[in-house]
Enzyme design. Structure first.
Site, PDB file in Angstrom:
ATOM      1  N   VAL A  12       3.701   5.357  -1.036  1.00 25.07           N
ATOM      2  CA  VAL A  12       3.867   6.821  -0.159  1.00 25.07           C
ATOM      3  C   VAL A  12       5.279   6.385   0.566  1.00 25.07           C
ATOM      4  O   VAL A  12       5.321   7.891   1.723  1.00 25.07           O
ATOM      5  CB  VAL A  12       2.639   7.077   0.492  1.00 25.07           C
ATOM      6  CG1 VAL A  12       2.248   5.876   1.261  1.00 25.07           C
ATOM      7  CG2 VAL A  12       2.409   8.414   1.271  1.00 25.07           C
ATOM      8  N   TYR A  13       5.675   5.691   0.792  1.00 28.40           N
ATOM      9  CA  TYR A  13       6.521   5.520   1.855  1.00 28.40           C
ATOM     10  C   TYR A  13       7.815   6.283   1.345  1.00 28.40           C
ATOM     11  O   TYR A  13       8.971   5.943   0.225  1.00 28.40           O
ATOM     12  CB  TYR A  13       6.907   4.217   1.911  1.00 28.40           C
ATOM     13  CG  TYR A  13       5.838   3.006   2.292  1.00 28.40           C
ATOM     14  CD1 TYR A  13       4.860   3.393   3.656  1.00 28.40           C
ATOM     15  CD2 TYR A  13       6.499   1.473   2.613  1.00 28.40           C
ATOM     16  CE1 TYR A  13       4.012   2.546   3.984  1.00 28.40           C
ATOM     17  CE2 TYR A  13       5.132   0.760   3.381  1.00 28.40           C
ATOM     18  CZ  TYR A  13       3.879   1.656   4.118  1.00 28.40           C
ATOM     19  OH  TYR A  13       3.407   0.428   4.300  1.00 28.40           O
TER      20      TYR A  13
END
Length: 326
Positions: free
Chosen positions: A60-61
């Site tokens: 998700v980064y």
């Protein structure tokens, strides 16, 4: 750089882990402070030069671009067998059904997507970023076991949750003969010590490696209390962690500053040395957006705090509400 075993495994990891949340395309996702690729690469290269072999990111980064940047840099600067790559699954990657969580479908989709972005056939440590309360824990744990058996991950780990939840997960895996979590990535620093009550004793008892995130409280322990930063102003999750900071927290920060001045050391080294002195901690996850921050982190490995110094740092602390699990 000293290496240690990750929990009861035979895996050797450096005493520090480089957190790669700050490396990603700023326009992608919610991390406006992240560094684009050309600015990120020197940090990964410098970490390797300092002996750090452990790198942590997440799908998700920066909408997956962190994994892409980390994967390309490690391919250019290191041999795959010499580095330990950790990533995570849980956060929302696309709108609509099955775009987030820990169902079997999501886990199987996301491990393949992470491997493509990282440019590798396997990750060394695949972690659940948070619990998914909408999926039976048995489904998640069996899927993670199957990821390991498929050769796509060497070990599995977990992140912030209550100790009773982690104990339940360990017991379920034990009962079914599934691959067991070997690490816990939890929230621990001088401003937030609630993990000392239950999670750290559980990890010590069960031989779980502890790799704390935000060991310097997102920089709050490294600068004057009222000083701001670009990340502080735009980090919504970070603000939620410190929504109820009070005078006791300020006094903790002041204690760090006072000891740093007395020892002639940067505050970051004192704050990180406190985390490192805990016997349960394997490798704190440190982030860096300035190269000197990496040097400070490595220097903290040589800082020994006396019993009286630890007492002075801990004395102002008051119990906090549990945060960081959402």
């Amino acid at each position: 750089m000293k290496t240690v075993k990750l929990g009861r495994t035979g895996l050797d990891v450096s005493r520090l882990c480089l957190g790669c949340m700050s490396y990603g395309v700023p326009e992608r996702g919610s991390h406006a402070w992240s560094l684009p690729e050309e600015q990120s690469r020197p940090f990964i290269q410098r970490a390797l030069e300092l002996g750090i072999n452990f790198f942590d990111t997440a799908n998700v980064y920066s909408d997956g671009t962190s994994e892409e940047i980390v994967g390309r840099a490690l391919k250019d600067f290191a041999r795959r067998e010499e580095v330990v790559i950790a990533t995570k699954v849980h956060g929302r990657m696309y709108k609509g059904p099955n775009g987030a969580g820990l169902s079997r479908k999501v886990i199987m989709n996301e491990i393949d997507a992470s491997l493509r972005r990282l440019g590798t056939d396997y990750v060394d440590l695949y972690q659940i970023h948070r619990l998914d309360h909408g999926t039976p824990m048995e489904e998640t744990l069996e899927a993670m076991h199957d990821v390991v058996k498929a050769g796509k991950a060497r070990y599995i780990g977990a992140s912030s949750m209550y100790a009773w939840q982690f104990a339940k997960a360990l017991a379920i895996s034990e009962r079914h003969g599934w691959t067991r979590f070997v690490s816990m990535q939890n929230y621990l620093n001088l401003l937030y010590r609630e993990e000392e009550r239950e999670m750290l004793p559980l990890c010590r008892d069960q031989g779980i490696g502890v790799i704390p995130w935000s060991p310097m409280a997102r920089g709050r322990l490294t600068r004057d209390w009222d000083q701001s930063s670009a990340r502080l102003e735009t980090d919504e999750f970070g603000r939620s962690l410190y929504a109820h900071t009070g005078e006791a927290d300020r006094k903790v920060a002041q204690a760090v500053a006072a000891l740093a001045a007395a020892r002639g050391l940067p505050r970051a080294q004192i704050a990180l040395a406190w985390v490192l002195h805990k016997s349960e901690v394997t490798a704190p996850i440190v982030g860096a957006t300035k190269l000197e921050q990496l040097d400070d982190a490595v220097a903290a490995l040589s800082v020994t705090l006396s019993g009286d110094e630890i007492k002075a740092l801990e004395a102002p602390y008051v119990p906090h509400a549990v945060v960081g699990h959402a």
